[in-house]
Design a protein around this motif. Structure first.
Motif, short mmCIF file in Angstrom:
data_model
loop_
_atom_site.label_atom_id
_atom_site.label_comp_id
_atom_site.label_asym_id
_atom_site.label_seq_id
_atom_site.Cartn_x
_atom_site.Cartn_y
_atom_site.Cartn_z
N ARG A 178 0.83 -1.20 0.00
CA ARG A 178 0.00 0.00 0.00
C ARG A 178 0.87 1.26 0.00
O ARG A 178 0.63 2.20 -0.74
CB ARG A 178 -0.90 -0.02 1.25
CG ARG A 178 -2.09 0.91 1.19
CD ARG A 178 -2.94 0.78 2.45
NE ARG A 178 -2.30 1.38 3.60
CZ ARG A 178 -2.44 2.66 3.94
NH1 ARG A 178 -3.20 3.45 3.22
NH2 ARG A 178 -1.82 3.15 4.99
N GLN A 179 1.89 1.22 0.85
CA GLN A 179 2.78 2.39 0.93
C GLN A 179 3.56 2.58 -0.36
O GLN A 179 3.84 3.71 -0.76
CB GLN A 179 3.73 2.21 2.11
CG GLN A 179 3.02 2.41 3.44
CD GLN A 179 3.99 2.70 4.55
OE1 GLN A 179 5.08 3.19 4.31
NE2 GLN A 179 3.58 2.39 5.77
N GLU A 180 3.90 1.47 -0.97
CA GLU A 180 4.63 1.56 -2.25
C GLU A 180 3.76 2.26 -3.29
O GLU A 180 4.22 3.09 -4.07
CB GLU A 180 5.02 0.14 -2.71
CG GLU A 180 5.84 0.10 -3.99
CD GLU A 180 7.03 1.04 -3.99
OE1 GLU A 180 7.28 1.63 -5.05
OE2 GLU A 180 7.70 1.20 -2.94
N GLN A 181 2.48 1.93 -3.27
CA GLN A 181 1.55 2.59 -4.19
C GLN A 181 1.44 4.08 -3.90
O GLN A 181 1.41 4.90 -4.81
CB GLN A 181 0.17 1.93 -4.08
CG GLN A 181 0.10 0.64 -4.87
CD GLN A 181 -1.32 0.14 -4.98
OE1 GLN A 181 -2.03 0.15 -3.98
NE2 GLN A 181 -1.71 -0.31 -6.15
N LEU A 182 1.38 4.40 -2.61
CA LEU A 182 1.31 5.81 -2.22
C LEU A 182 2.57 6.55 -2.68
O LEU A 182 2.51 7.68 -3.13
CB LEU A 182 1.16 5.93 -0.69
CG LEU A 182 -0.19 5.48 -0.13
CD1 LEU A 182 -0.17 5.51 1.38
CD2 LEU A 182 -1.32 6.36 -0.65
N GLN A 197 -4.47 9.20 2.84
CA GLN A 197 -4.35 7.74 2.84
C GLN A 197 -3.20 7.25 3.73
O GLN A 197 -3.23 6.12 4.20
CB GLN A 197 -4.10 7.23 1.40
CG GLN A 197 -5.27 7.43 0.47
CD GLN A 197 -6.34 6.39 0.69
OE1 GLN A 197 -6.06 5.21 0.75
NE2 GLN A 197 -7.58 6.84 0.84
N ALA A 198 -2.21 8.10 3.90
CA ALA A 198 -0.99 7.66 4.58
C ALA A 198 -0.96 8.05 6.06
O ALA A 198 0.11 8.17 6.64
CB ALA A 198 0.21 8.23 3.85
N GLN A 199 -2.14 8.25 6.64
CA GLN A 199 -2.20 8.70 8.04
C GLN A 199 -1.48 7.74 8.97
O GLN A 199 -1.66 6.52 8.89
CB GLN A 199 -3.66 8.86 8.47
CG GLN A 199 -4.17 10.27 8.18
CD GLN A 199 -5.64 10.44 8.47
OE1 GLN A 199 -6.19 9.64 9.22
NE2 GLN A 199 -6.24 11.45 7.90
N GLY A 200 -0.65 8.32 9.83
CA GLY A 200 0.08 7.52 10.81
C GLY A 200 1.37 6.92 10.27
O GLY A 200 2.05 6.17 10.97
N THR A 201 1.73 7.25 9.04
CA THR A 201 3.00 6.74 8.49
C THR A 201 3.93 7.90 8.17
O THR A 201 3.54 9.07 8.25
CB THR A 201 2.78 5.92 7.19
OG1 THR A 201 2.34 6.82 6.17
CG2 THR A 201 1.73 4.84 7.38
N ASP A 202 5.15 7.55 7.81
CA ASP A 202 6.15 8.57 7.44
C ASP A 202 5.69 9.36 6.23
O ASP A 202 6.03 10.53 6.07
CB ASP A 202 7.49 7.92 7.11
CG ASP A 202 8.13 7.29 8.35
OD1 ASP A 202 7.68 7.62 9.47
OD2 ASP A 202 9.04 6.47 8.18
N LEU A 203 4.94 8.68 5.36
CA LEU A 203 4.52 9.32 4.12
C LEU A 203 3.56 10.48 4.35
O LEU A 203 3.51 11.40 3.54
CB LEU A 203 3.86 8.29 3.18
CG LEU A 203 4.81 7.28 2.57
CD1 LEU A 203 4.03 6.20 1.85
CD2 LEU A 203 5.77 7.96 1.60
N GLU A 204 2.83 10.43 5.47
CA GLU A 204 1.89 11.51 5.77
C GLU A 204 2.64 12.83 5.92
O GLU A 204 2.31 13.83 5.28
CB GLU A 204 1.10 11.20 7.04
CG GLU A 204 -0.02 12.20 7.28
CD GLU A 204 -0.63 12.12 8.66
OE1 GLU A 204 -0.20 11.28 9.47
OE2 GLU A 204 -1.54 12.92 8.93
#
Ligand SMILES: [Zn+2]
Length: 209
Positions: free
Chosen positions: A153-157, A187-194
């Protein structure tokens, strides 16, 4: 100078068969006429060859026009055909331009891409490390598949972020870029990507004139 030369010329221009035989016998004996006749033959052959070429070209042209006429005939509306053809060329033109842009960007933005690739690789490594460590318990398949799904999922983001960057830097479309980044952030809530997407939005807003 053989006086029969003129007769030979006459024979050729009038296509007199009776004179031909007589002259052929003479030309076999007379060197002057033989040479003259040979030259004449050569010129005649060259002319015929040229004519043949022209005919061949004509034939090709005729075939092309015939085919165009048949293609045009199958479509009732002429302006429609022209429009369609124009659209086809437009599409071709667009494809060529796109190819040029891609090639151009590859030459000029190689360092930039390399930088992003490094950033993504580091981010991917960090994310994988964080999610794969608790998944080390091999007895549970869920604990393995869950982080894998999350990584996917993160890869897609991340790919969406790359798209947004391409929109911003390659196409100069900061509005689309920002809307993609906003979606990624959501979509990336709570991750580094956010936080990363948030930073990118701020950068994009700052650069907007
Ligand atoms: Zn002669």
């Amino acid at each position: 100078m053989c006086p029969k030369k003129e007769l030979i010329l006459d024979s050729y221009s009038n296509r007199n068969a009776d004179l031909d035989r007589e002259l052929v016998v003479h030309a076999a004996e007379c060197l002057d006429c033989k040479e003259y006749l040979d030259n004449f033959d050569q010129v005649a052959r060259l002319t015929e060859t040229n004519l043949l070429h022209i005919v061949e070209l004509d034939q090709i042209e005729i075939e092309v026009y015939k085919r165009l006429a048949v293609q045009g005939g199958t479509l009732a509306n002429t302006t429609d055909t022209v429009k369609r053809r124009f659209r086809k060329y437009e599409l071709l033109d667009l494809l060529i331009r796109l190819k040029e842009i891609v090639r151009f960007s590859w030459i000029n933005l190689n360092n930039y891409r390399l930088l992003w690739l490094t950033v993504f690789a580091v981010a991917l490594f960090t994310a994988s490390w964080r999610y794969l460590i608790p998944g080390n318990d091999l007895s549970s398949s869920v604990s393995i598949s869950k982080p894998r799904l999350e990584t996917f999922r993160q890869e897609q983001l991340r790919q969406h972020i790359e798209e947004a960057n391409a929109m911003h830097y390659l196409k100069n479309d900061s509005r689309t870029s920002q809307s993609i980044l906003r979606l990624v952030k959501e979509q990336a809530q709570g991750t580094d990507l956010e936080s990363y997407a948030g930073q990118q939005i701020q950068i994009a807003q700052r650069q907007r004139w």
